[in-house]
Structures are given as structure tokens and as C-alpha cells.
Design a protein around this motif. Structure first.
Motif, PDB file in Angstrom:
ATOM      1  N   PHE A 111     108.958  59.466  -3.650  1.00 40.96           N
ATOM      2  CA  PHE A 111     110.065  59.031  -2.783  1.00 40.96           C
ATOM      3  C   PHE A 111     109.564  57.643  -2.115  1.00 40.96           C
ATOM      4  O   PHE A 111     110.470  57.288  -1.117  1.00 40.96           O
ATOM      5  CB  PHE A 111     109.928  59.978  -1.602  1.00 40.96           C
ATOM      6  CG  PHE A 111     110.253  61.464  -1.838  1.00 40.96           C
ATOM      7  CD1 PHE A 111     111.255  61.711  -2.563  1.00 40.96           C
ATOM      8  CD2 PHE A 111     108.947  62.259  -1.952  1.00 40.96           C
ATOM      9  CE1 PHE A 111     111.607  63.064  -2.906  1.00 40.96           C
ATOM     10  CE2 PHE A 111     109.277  63.847  -2.583  1.00 40.96           C
ATOM     11  CZ  PHE A 111     110.552  64.228  -3.086  1.00 40.96           C
ATOM     12  N   GLY A 112     108.822  56.978  -2.404  1.00 40.95           N
ATOM     13  CA  GLY A 112     108.526  55.511  -1.898  1.00 40.95           C
ATOM     14  C   GLY A 112     107.868  55.422  -0.515  1.00 40.95           C
ATOM     15  O   GLY A 112     108.293  54.539   0.407  1.00 40.95           O
ATOM     16  N   VAL A 113     107.172  56.400   0.059  1.00 37.72           N
ATOM     17  CA  VAL A 113     106.671  56.488   1.228  1.00 37.72           C
ATOM     18  C   VAL A 113     105.202  56.349   0.972  1.00 37.72           C
ATOM     19  O   VAL A 113     104.587  56.610   0.245  1.00 37.72           O
ATOM     20  CB  VAL A 113     107.132  57.737   2.059  1.00 37.72           C
ATOM     21  CG1 VAL A 113     108.401  57.820   2.242  1.00 37.72           C
ATOM     22  CG2 VAL A 113     106.647  58.932   1.430  1.00 37.72           C
ATOM     23  N   GLY A 114     104.577  55.780   2.290  1.00 37.72           N
ATOM     24  CA  GLY A 114     103.240  55.632   1.972  1.00 37.72           C
ATOM     25  C   GLY A 114     102.144  57.021   2.151  1.00 37.72           C
ATOM     26  O   GLY A 114     102.572  57.849   2.991  1.00 37.72           O
ATOM     27  N   GLY A 115     101.408  56.907   1.360  1.00 34.21           N
ATOM     28  CA  GLY A 115     100.714  58.589   1.431  1.00 34.21           C
ATOM     29  C   GLY A 115     100.001  58.822   2.598  1.00 34.21           C
ATOM     30  O   GLY A 115      99.683  59.761   2.851  1.00 34.21           O
ATOM     31  N   GLY A 116      99.841  57.734   3.267  1.00 29.84           N
ATOM     32  CA  GLY A 116      99.036  57.832   4.792  1.00 29.84           C
ATOM     33  C   GLY A 116      99.861  58.599   5.412  1.00 29.84           C
ATOM     34  O   GLY A 116      99.330  59.351   6.616  1.00 29.84           O
ATOM     35  N   ILE A 117     101.353  58.616   5.382  1.00 30.88           N
ATOM     36  CA  ILE A 117     101.984  59.470   6.387  1.00 30.88           C
ATOM     37  C   ILE A 117     101.857  60.861   6.414  1.00 30.88           C
ATOM     38  O   ILE A 117     102.056  61.432   7.199  1.00 30.88           O
ATOM     39  CB  ILE A 117     103.487  59.102   6.292  1.00 30.88           C
ATOM     40  CG1 ILE A 117     103.842  57.571   6.451  1.00 30.88           C
ATOM     41  CG2 ILE A 117     104.525  59.959   6.813  1.00 30.88           C
ATOM     42  CD1 ILE A 117     105.346  57.055   6.176  1.00 30.88           C
ATOM     43  N   VAL A 118     101.385  61.369   5.312  1.00 31.82           N
ATOM     44  CA  VAL A 118     101.199  62.697   4.907  1.00 31.82           C
ATOM     45  C   VAL A 118      99.753  63.029   5.181  1.00 31.82           C
ATOM     46  O   VAL A 118      99.121  63.982   5.701  1.00 31.82           O
ATOM     47  CB  VAL A 118     101.535  63.169   3.488  1.00 31.82           C
ATOM     48  CG1 VAL A 118     101.068  64.419   3.125  1.00 31.82           C
ATOM     49  CG2 VAL A 118     102.901  62.783   3.079  1.00 31.82           C
ATOM     50  N   LYS A 119      98.814  61.816   4.969  1.00 28.28           N
ATOM     51  CA  LYS A 119      97.317  62.228   5.006  1.00 28.28           C
ATOM     52  C   LYS A 119      96.781  62.074   6.392  1.00 28.28           C
ATOM     53  O   LYS A 119      95.903  62.821   6.835  1.00 28.28           O
ATOM     54  CB  LYS A 119      96.614  61.110   4.180  1.00 28.28           C
ATOM     55  CG  LYS A 119      96.458  61.373   2.713  1.00 28.28           C
ATOM     56  CD  LYS A 119      96.056  60.364   1.812  1.00 28.28           C
ATOM     57  CE  LYS A 119      96.209  60.271   0.477  1.00 28.28           C
ATOM     58  NZ  LYS A 119      95.837  59.260  -0.244  1.00 28.28           N
TER      59      LYS A 119
ATOM     60  N   ALA B 299      92.468  55.256  11.106  1.00 26.90           N
ATOM     61  CA  ALA B 299      91.824  54.440  10.314  1.00 26.90           C
ATOM     62  C   ALA B 299      91.314  54.732   8.922  1.00 26.90           C
ATOM     63  O   ALA B 299      91.431  53.736   7.794  1.00 26.90           O
ATOM     64  CB  ALA B 299      90.156  54.092  11.176  1.00 26.90           C
ATOM     65  N   THR B 300      91.047  56.018   8.701  1.00 25.92           N
ATOM     66  CA  THR B 300      90.862  56.313   7.367  1.00 25.92           C
ATOM     67  C   THR B 300      92.045  56.382   6.663  1.00 25.92           C
ATOM     68  O   THR B 300      91.961  56.181   5.376  1.00 25.92           O
ATOM     69  CB  THR B 300      90.014  58.128   7.353  1.00 25.92           C
ATOM     70  OG1 THR B 300      89.036  57.831   8.504  1.00 25.92           O
ATOM     71  CG2 THR B 300      89.693  58.489   6.209  1.00 25.92           C
TER      72      THR B 300
ATOM     73  N   VAL C 231      95.087  54.065   2.182  1.00 24.14           N
ATOM     74  CA  VAL C 231      96.529  53.385   1.517  1.00 24.14           C
ATOM     75  C   VAL C 231      96.169  52.162   1.076  1.00 24.14           C
ATOM     76  O   VAL C 231      97.089  51.468   0.112  1.00 24.14           O
ATOM     77  CB  VAL C 231      97.564  53.639   2.857  1.00 24.14           C
ATOM     78  CG1 VAL C 231      98.827  52.629   2.311  1.00 24.14           C
ATOM     79  CG2 VAL C 231      97.759  54.718   3.132  1.00 24.14           C
ATOM     80  N   LEU C 232      95.185  51.423   1.490  1.00 26.67           N
ATOM     81  CA  LEU C 232      94.838  50.002   1.059  1.00 26.67           C
ATOM     82  C   LEU C 232      95.011  49.924  -0.477  1.00 26.67           C
ATOM     83  O   LEU C 232      95.860  48.935  -1.139  1.00 26.67           O
ATOM     84  CB  LEU C 232      93.831  49.661   1.771  1.00 26.67           C
ATOM     85  CG  LEU C 232      93.122  48.172   1.167  1.00 26.67           C
ATOM     86  CD1 LEU C 232      94.305  46.833   1.561  1.00 26.67           C
ATOM     87  CD2 LEU C 232      92.028  47.925   1.936  1.00 26.67           C
TER      88      LEU C 232
END
Length: 229
Positions: free
Chosen positions: A108-116, A132-133, A138-139
Motif C-alpha cells: 500500500f506504499g505506507v511506512g511499516g513504522g506506522i503499523v509497528k 525511536a525503534t 524504517v531506516l
């Protein structure tokens, strides 16, 4: 005392394994796109090779976490707020959920950090540590995707550099603000920001989808080949 001293620094072994996996995945992805014919047998082999590599690293890290947890429990290692207790169930459940987060981010083109981010909050991680994690994880995915787009000529450099500068400046300002706020003991702000970013991302994805449907319905329903550029 030795265990407490180790906790002051990032563990070398997991970090080296992560960097090695990142380099291997990036190398395979670039080789697959640049040196192999799209759709060939080798193309699929290189694409699928990252799966056993990732699963192998997950298994190694699971054993490391469980051994460390057992050693800490045996010595009566003190736990503080935000510390995680790793058990056989958690070391399977949370990596699995993170895997689904990565797949969703790629689809879906969203950052995995939004879920994590929300996932780590549910695990009991302190909001500032979760933020921070999540950014650290996501980096690696962002670097890998950016390198592939750059090599394939799909990255608009002027837009990319401009957005990079804006993102760096916004991150520095936001980090200073959040750090000063959380030092007052108000961790709830980070939770609110994570929720706000998640809600905004969902809303923007919906708006973009509606605009694309309204602009060109036929293009969205037209099937394209696997190797189409």
C-alpha cells in the motif's frame, strides 16, 4: 553489574546481523533488476532467496533473546517500566506481526513504522522508545527502496532531495519538541502523535485512491505485465 553495563550500549551481534541481512537483500534486489532477465527462473530464485535469509535471522535472534532472558531471570536481573519479557510465544508472535506490517507497507506504499509503532505500544514499550525503534527499523527499508528506485531511474532527484531536506528539518524540530515534552513525564504525547499520523495516512490514502478513480477508472482496472515499467 556486567549485564547492566551491556544494556548501556547497542548489542553488536544483532546489529551486525541486521546490517548483513540489509546488504544481502539490497544486493539480491539490485542484481535481480539489473543483471537478470525479468520473469526468468533466476529472477524468481533471487527474489525468493530473501525469504529463507530473513527466516534464518529471525530464528537466530529468537534463540538469542530466549537465552538472554533465561540468563537474566536466573541472576534476578531487575526490570523497569518498559522492559519486555521475551518468552517462546512472544518471540514468534511479534516478528510475525512485523512481517505482515512490512508486507502491508510494500503493498500500500505506507511506512511499516506506522503499523509497528502501535504494535510496540501494545507490547508495553515506552512511547519514546517505540518511536525511536520504529524510526530505526524504517531506516533500512527506506534505504533499500530508495537505492533500487535510484538505480532503476525511477527516482525524481530534485523532488527527492527537496523532500529529504524538509523531512530532516521536520524530524530535528519534532524530536527536540517531543524530547522536552517527555522529560516532563508526559509520554502520552507520543501516543497521540502516532495515532494522528496513522489516521492521517489512512485518510490521505483514501483521498488519493478516490482521485485516481475519478481521473482514470480504466487505467486502474487495466492489467499490466509483471515486467512492465
Amino acid at each position: 553489574v556486567l549485564e547492566l553495563e551491556r544494556d548501556r550500549h547497542a548489542p553488536r551481534r544483532p546489529l551486525l546481523l541486521l546490517l548483513g541481512l540489509f546488504a544481502a537483500v539490497l544486493g539480491l534486489s539490485l542484481a535481480k533488476e539489473l543483471a537478470v532477465a525479468c520473469g526468468s527462473a533466476l529472477y524468481w530464485v533471487l527474489g525468493a532467496a530473501v525469504v529463507p535469509m530473513a527466516l534464518g535471522q529471525m530464528h537466530v535472534m529468537r534463540r538469542w533473546l530466549l537465552r538472554r532472558e533465561e540468563a537474566r531471570d536466573a541472576m534476578g536481573f531487575p526490570k523497569v517500566q518498559g522492559d519486555l519479557h521475551w518468552d517462546p510465544r512472544r518471540t514468534v508472535l511479534f516478528p510475525t506481526l512485523c512481517t505482515f506490517a512490512g508486507v502491508a507497507g510494500g503493498l500500500f506504499g505506507v511506512g511499516g513504522g506506522i503499523v509497528k509503532g502501535p504494535l510496540m505500544l501494545e507490547m508495553g514499550v515506552l512511547p519514546s522508545v517505540a518511536s525511536a525503534t520504529s524510526a530505526f527499523m524504517v531506516l533500512f527499508t527506506a534505504l533499500s527502496a530508495s537505492a533500487q528506485f535510484l538505480v532503476l531511474g525511477l527516482l525524481v532527484l530534485d523532488y527527492g532531495l527537496a523532500l529529504f531536506a524538509v523531512a530532516v528539518a521536520a524530524t530535528l524540530v519534532g524530536q527536540r519538541f517531543v524530547t522536552r515534552w517527555t522529560r516532563r513525564g508526559r509520554q502520552s504525547l507520543v501516543v497521540f502523535l502516532v495515532a494522528a499520523v496513522l489516521a492521517s495516512s489512512v485518510l490521505l490514502l483514501l483521498v488519493e485512491f478516490v482521485e485516481e478513480v475519478a481521473a482514470d477508472t480504466a487505467r486502474l482496472t487495466e492489467a499490466e505485465g509483471l515486467c512492465a515499467r
